[in-house]
Design a protein around this motif. Structure first.
Motif, PDB file in Angstrom:
ATOM      1  N   LEU B  41      -4.025  10.251   7.917  1.00  0.00           N
ATOM      2  CA  LEU B  41      -4.584   9.011   8.469  1.00  0.00           C
ATOM      3  C   LEU B  41      -4.201   7.815   7.601  1.00  0.00           C
ATOM      4  CD1 LEU B  41      -8.160  10.021   9.633  1.00  0.00           C
ATOM      5  CD2 LEU B  41      -6.217   9.332  11.025  1.00  0.00           C
ATOM      6  N   TYR B  42      -4.230   8.007   6.276  1.00  0.00           N
ATOM      7  CA  TYR B  42      -3.904   6.914   5.364  1.00  0.00           C
ATOM      8  C   TYR B  42      -2.472   6.435   5.604  1.00  0.00           C
ATOM      9  CZ  TYR B  42      -2.535   4.571   1.073  1.00  0.00           C
ATOM     10  OH  TYR B  42      -2.032   3.671   0.177  1.00  0.00           O
ATOM     11  N   ASP B  45      -2.190   4.526   8.803  1.00  0.00           N
ATOM     12  CA  ASP B  45      -2.830   3.236   8.575  1.00  0.00           C
ATOM     13  C   ASP B  45      -1.861   2.272   7.885  1.00  0.00           C
ATOM     14  OD1 ASP B  45      -4.392   1.191   7.262  1.00  0.00           O
ATOM     15  OD2 ASP B  45      -6.166   2.347   7.851  1.00  0.00           O
ATOM     16  N   ARG B  46      -1.159   2.781   6.866  1.00  0.00           N
ATOM     17  CA  ARG B  46      -0.254   1.925   6.119  1.00  0.00           C
ATOM     18  C   ARG B  46       0.883   1.408   6.996  1.00  0.00           C
ATOM     19  NH1 ARG B  46       2.269   3.972   0.562  1.00  0.00           N
ATOM     20  NH2 ARG B  46       3.742   4.764   2.102  1.00  0.00           N
ATOM     21  N   LEU B  48       0.769   0.992  10.234  1.00  0.00           N
ATOM     22  CA  LEU B  48       0.206  -0.012  11.156  1.00  0.00           C
ATOM     23  C   LEU B  48       0.046  -1.350  10.454  1.00  0.00           C
ATOM     24  CD1 LEU B  48      -2.514   1.720  13.333  1.00  0.00           C
ATOM     25  CD2 LEU B  48      -0.601   0.339  14.087  1.00  0.00           C
ATOM     26  N   THR B  49      -0.401  -1.326   9.207  1.00  0.00           N
ATOM     27  CA  THR B  49      -0.572  -2.574   8.455  1.00  0.00           C
ATOM     28  C   THR B  49       0.757  -3.307   8.342  1.00  0.00           C
ATOM     29  OG1 THR B  49      -2.191  -1.350   7.189  1.00  0.00           O
ATOM     30  CG2 THR B  49      -1.582  -3.508   6.353  1.00  0.00           C
ATOM     31  N   GLU B  52       1.517  -4.935  11.588  1.00  0.00           N
ATOM     32  CA  GLU B  52       0.677  -6.123  11.778  1.00  0.00           C
ATOM     33  C   GLU B  52       1.225  -7.295  10.984  1.00  0.00           C
ATOM     34  OE1 GLU B  52      -3.709  -4.150  12.676  1.00  0.00           O
ATOM     35  OE2 GLU B  52      -3.109  -4.653  10.631  1.00  0.00           O
TER      36      GLU B  52
ATOM     37  N   LEU C 344      -1.737   8.967  17.314  1.00  0.00           N
ATOM     38  CA  LEU C 344      -1.749   7.765  16.468  1.00  0.00           C
ATOM     39  C   LEU C 344      -0.337   7.446  15.994  1.00  0.00           C
ATOM     40  CD1 LEU C 344      -4.919   8.191  14.214  1.00  0.00           C
ATOM     41  CD2 LEU C 344      -4.589   6.662  16.155  1.00  0.00           C
ATOM     42  N   SER C 345       0.382   8.525  15.579  1.00  0.00           N
ATOM     43  CA  SER C 345       1.742   8.312  15.081  1.00  0.00           C
ATOM     44  C   SER C 345       2.659   7.763  16.157  1.00  0.00           C
ATOM     45  CB  SER C 345       2.310   9.621  14.552  1.00  0.00           C
ATOM     46  OG  SER C 345       1.984   9.775  13.205  1.00  0.00           O
ATOM     47  N   THR C 348       1.947   4.195  17.090  1.00  0.00           N
ATOM     48  CA  THR C 348       2.473   3.298  16.062  1.00  0.00           C
ATOM     49  C   THR C 348       3.976   3.121  16.230  1.00  0.00           C
ATOM     50  OG1 THR C 348       0.828   4.273  14.623  1.00  0.00           O
ATOM     51  CG2 THR C 348       2.449   2.857  13.589  1.00  0.00           C
TER      52      THR C 348
END
Lengths: 218, 59, 361
Positions: B41-42, B45-46, B48-49, B52, C344-345, C348
Motif C-alpha cells: 500500500l505504501y 501511495d507513493r 499516486l503522490t 498528483e 489500486l495498482s 494508478t
C-alpha cells in the motif's frame, strides 16, 4: 508447411557451414573449459564428469542459442515475413538448434572421454537424456531468443530469462545422467524422463500459441 | 544428530518463541503478512503522490 | 463507491480467518512421555504430559500401548495392544500411567515401537505415534508370543467442541495453514488471472488488459515473497532451520526468479508497446512454468512439505473438515485482498497513462 520447414532448415545448415561462427565459438568455449578443467584438476571423478558435461552443455546452449534470431529480426525481417509463416521459421530454428546442441553434446562427450575416460555405463539412457535435454533447451531458449530479439542487450536478457527456467531441467538431466553413470540407483527414471517429455510438450504448446503474436509486430 | 521422534522434539528446552505450543510462530507469520500488505500500500501511495504532483505542476 | 461489496467481503473473510484461525483451540494431545523406553516383563510407570487436556481425578481415564501404526478410524479387527492397569492424575496436563508389559513381545526383532493412546471422557481419545520403544529383556529371552497383547481398544469417547488437529511437533503452528498455505493458493489464482489478462491483451491489443496483467503479477510476486518469508519462519521452528534446501523451497525460489525476470524484461524494452507485447507473451510462459515448479516437480521428489513422494497433498488426516472451514475462506479472502491491491495498482497505472497522453497531446 513441412516443405517450408525443410527448406528453412537446409538454409540454416548451409549458412552455419558457410560462416561457422556460432558453432566454432561454442565449441571453442566447450573444449577450452574441458581443457582448463584437465589442467586444474588433473583427473575428474565420475560425479564431477557428469556435472561438468551438463553445465558445459547448458552454457554452450545459452551462448549459442541466445542469438538465434539476430539475423531475422534485423535487415531481413520484412523479407522473411512475406515469404514464410513465423511458425515454420520457428520450427526450423528449433530443429536446427536441437541438432546443434546434439552435436555439441556428442563432441563434449568425446573430448571429456579423451581426457578423463568415459564413465558412462548405460549409453542408451545417456544418449536419450542428451537428446531430451537438447530438445528441451532448444525449445525454451529459441523461444526466449525470439522474445529478447528486439530488446536492448538481447543476449544478456536471454541469460537472465533462461537460467531460472533451465535450472529444473538441468537438475533432472543431471540426475538422469548420474543414473546412466551408475552413480545412484533409482527406480523413478521413467518418471524423470516423463517430466522432461512434459516440459518439451509444454514448450511446444506455448510456442504454437505465442510465436505468431510475437512475430506480428514490427 | 537429529532425532525426529515427536516426543523427543517437544522435550527440547522451550524458549519464548517455542512456548505455549509455538503460538508465536503463527503470530510472527501474521505480522509478516500484514506488514507486507502495508508495504505494498505504501508503494502504491507513493506512486499516486508522484502523479498528483505531476498534475499540479501541469496546472 | 462502485464495486465495494467484494472489498467488504474481503475484510469480513480476513477478519473471520484471523479470529477463527487463532481462537479455535487445538484438540488434546500428548506432549511428552518419560521414560521413552520400557522393558518387557515388568510393571512400569510412565509420566505423560498432555497438551490442552483436562484431566481430573475420579474420571475414568484409560491408556493403551499399541504396536504398529496408529489405529485407523473405523478399522475392525484385533489390536495388538495392552491396557494400562492404573492411571493416576497429577495435574490437568499430567498423568502417571502404569503398564504391566507381558514377558514376551509379539514381534521377533527384540524391540518394538508402540503408540500411546489415552482416552478420557472430556477430551476424547488421542494418540502419540511411536511414543515408546519396548525392549525384550535379556534375562527373559524367549520366542515371540502374542500372549497378553490382545486388549481391545474400544468404547472410545468422542471429543466435544470444535478443535483443530494436534500434530506433534507442529503444535499451534498448524494454524499457519490459513495464512501461509492460503497465501500460496491465492498467488496461484492471481497469477492465473494475470496470464488470462495477458492472453486477452495479445488477442485484443487493449492496453488496459496489459496494465491489469502487470498489476496482478506485481501483487502475485509480493505474495510469493511473503509466502517464502512466512514459510522460512514456520520452517525454522518445525524443521529446525529456515532453509533446508527442500525441493519445494528451491522450486518456489526459482518460480519467483522467473517472475522477477518478467519485470527486468519489461524494463529493458525501449518502446511501451513492445514492452507490453513481449511482457504479455512472457507472462503466459511464466505461468506455464509455475505449475510444474510448484505442483508437479515437488510431488516427484522427497520433500518435507506434505504432498511429496506421491502422497496426496491435502485432505486425509492433515486437513480435517474444521480446518477446511477456515482454510477455504482464507484462500478466497487473500485472493480478494490481492485483487484489491492489484486494482489500486492498475488504476494508478491508468492514471499515469492518461496524464502522459495529456502532456503529449
Amino acid at each position: 508447411m513441412i516443405g517450408q520447414i525443410i527448406t528453412l532448415l537446409g538454409l540454416e545448415v548451409r549458412l552455419e557451414f558457410r560462416q561457422r561462427a556460432s558453432l566454432a565459438g561454442v565449441l571453442l568455449f566447450a573444449i577450452g573449459t574441458v581443457y582448463l578443467f584437465s589442467l586444474a584438476f588433473g583427473s575428474v571423478e565420475p560425479r564431477l564428469w557428469n556435472a561438468l558435461f551438463w553445465i558445459i552443455l547448458l552454457f554452450g546452449a545459452v551462448n549459442g542459442l541466445g542469438r538465434s534470431f539476430s539475423r531475422e529480426l534485423t535487415y531481413r525481417y520484412s523479407y522473411y515475413q512475406q515469404l514464410t509463416s513465423p511458425l515454420s521459421l520457428y520450427v526450423a530454428k528449433v530443429l536446427f538448434n536441437t541438432l546443434f546442441l546434439l552435436l555439441i553434446g556428442l563432441l563434449v562427450w568425446g573430448v571429456l572421454s579423451l581426457l578423463f575416460g568415459n564413465p558412462v555405463k548405460d549409453i542408451g539412457l545417456f544418449s536419450l537424456t542428451l537428446f531430451m535435454a537438447s530438445l528441451g533447451l532448444s525449445l525454451i531458449l529459441t523461444f526466449l531468443a525470439l522474445l529478447a530479439g528486439r530488446v536492448n542487450n538481447g543476449p544478456g536478457i536471454v541469460a537472465i530469462l533462461a537460467f531460472p527456467v533451465v535450472i529444473p531441467l538441468l537438475l533432472t538431466v543431471v540426475k538422469l545422467g548420474a543414473v546412466a553413470l551408475r552413480l545412484i540407483q533409482q527406480t523413478s527414471t521413467n518418471k524423470d524422463l516423463l517430466l522432461l517429455f512434459g516440459v518439451d510438450l509444454l514448450a511446444i504448446g506455448l510456442a504454437l500459441l505465442l510465436v505468431p503474436s510475437l512475430w506480428k509486430e514490427a | 544428530m537429529q532425532n525426529l521422534s515427536p516426543a523427543l522434539f517437544l522435550q527440547a528446552a522451550p524458549d519464548f518463541i517455542r512456548s505455549i505450543g509455538k503460538i508465536y510462530v503463527v503470530v510472527a507469520v501474521i505480522v509478516i503478512v500484514v506488514l507486507g500488505l502495508f508495504a505494498y500500500l505504501y508503494f502504491v501511495d507513493r506512486r499516486l503522490t508522484k502523479l498528483e504532483d505531476q498534475i499540479q505542476d501541469d496546472e | 463507491m462502485k464495486g465495494l461489496w467484494w472489498k467488504v467481503l474481503a475484510l469480513l473473510l480476513m477478519l473471520y480467518v484471523v479470529l477463527a484461525g487463532l481462537l479455535i483451540p487445538l484438540k488434546s494431545g500428548i506432549q511428552s512421555v518419560e521414560p521413552m523406553q520400557l522393558t518387557a516383563g515388568q510393571q512400569q510407570t510412565i509420566r505423560v504430559e498432555g497438551y490442552n487436556t483436562h484431566f481430573e481425578s475420579g474420571e475414568e481415564i484409560r491408556a493403551w500401548l499399541r504396536l504398529g501404526s496408529p489405529r485407523v478410524e473405523g478399522k475392525e479387527g484385533r489390536d495388538t495392544a495392552i491396557l494400562s492397569n492404573s492411571v493416576k492424575v497429577i495435574g490437568v496436563q499430567d498423568l502417571s500411567i502404569s503398564f504391566q508389559v507381558p514377558a514376551y513381545l509379539p514381534t521377533s526383532d527384540g524391540a518394538a515401537r508402540a503408540s500411546l493412546i489415552i482416552d478420557n471422557p472430556k477430551d476424547g481419545a488421542f494418540v502419540l505415534p511411536e511414543a515408546i520403544i519396548l525392549k525384550q529383556s535379556e534375562a527373559l529371552a524367549g520366542p515371540p508370543s502374542p500372549q497378553g497383547w490382545s486388549s481391545q481398544i474400544e468404547n472410545l469417547s468422542a471429543s466435544s467442541g470444535i478443535t483443530f488437529p494436534f500434530r506433534g511437533l507442529l503444535a499451534e503452528t498448524i494454524r499457519n495453514q490459513y495464512f501461509h498455505v492460503s497465501l500460496w493458493f491465492s498467488l496461484m489464482i492471481l497469477m492465473l488471472a494475470a496470464a488470462v489478462y495477458a492472453a486477452r491483451f495479445l488477442i485484443s491489443g487493449r492496453s488496459e488488459f496489459d496494465r491489469r496483467s502487470e498489476a496482478l503479477t506485481k501483487v502475485g510476486l509480493a505474495f510469493g515473497m511473503l509466502g517464502l518469508f512466512t514459510g522460512m519462519v514456520w520452517a525454522n521452528f518445525t524443521w529446525g532451520k529456515p532453509w533446508s534446501g527442500d525441493v519445494k523451497q528451491n522450486m518456489t525460489a526459482i518460480a519467483l526468479l522467473i517472475y522477477l525476470a518478467y519485470f527486468v524484461l519489461r524494463a529493458s524494452v525501449a518502446s511501451d508497446q513492445q514492452a507490453s507485447r513481449i511482457g504479455a507473451a512472457y507472462n503466459i510462459f511464466a505461468f506455464a512454468m509455475l505449475i510444474p515448479l510448484l505442483y508437479i516437480i515437488p510431488r516427484m521428489r522427497a520433500s518435507l512439505h506434505p504432498g511429496a513422494g506421491g502422497n496426496p497433498g491435502f485432505g486425509g488426516e492433515d486437513l480435517d473438515s474444521t480446518m477446511r472451514m477456515v482454510f477455504y475462506p482464507g484462500i478466497i479472502g487473500f485472493t480478494l485482498v490481492g485483487l484489491w491491491l492489484a486494482q489500486l495498482s492498475w488504476r494508478t497505472a491508468r492514471l499515469k497513462h492518461k496524464i502522459q497522453e495529456r502532456l503529449l497531446g
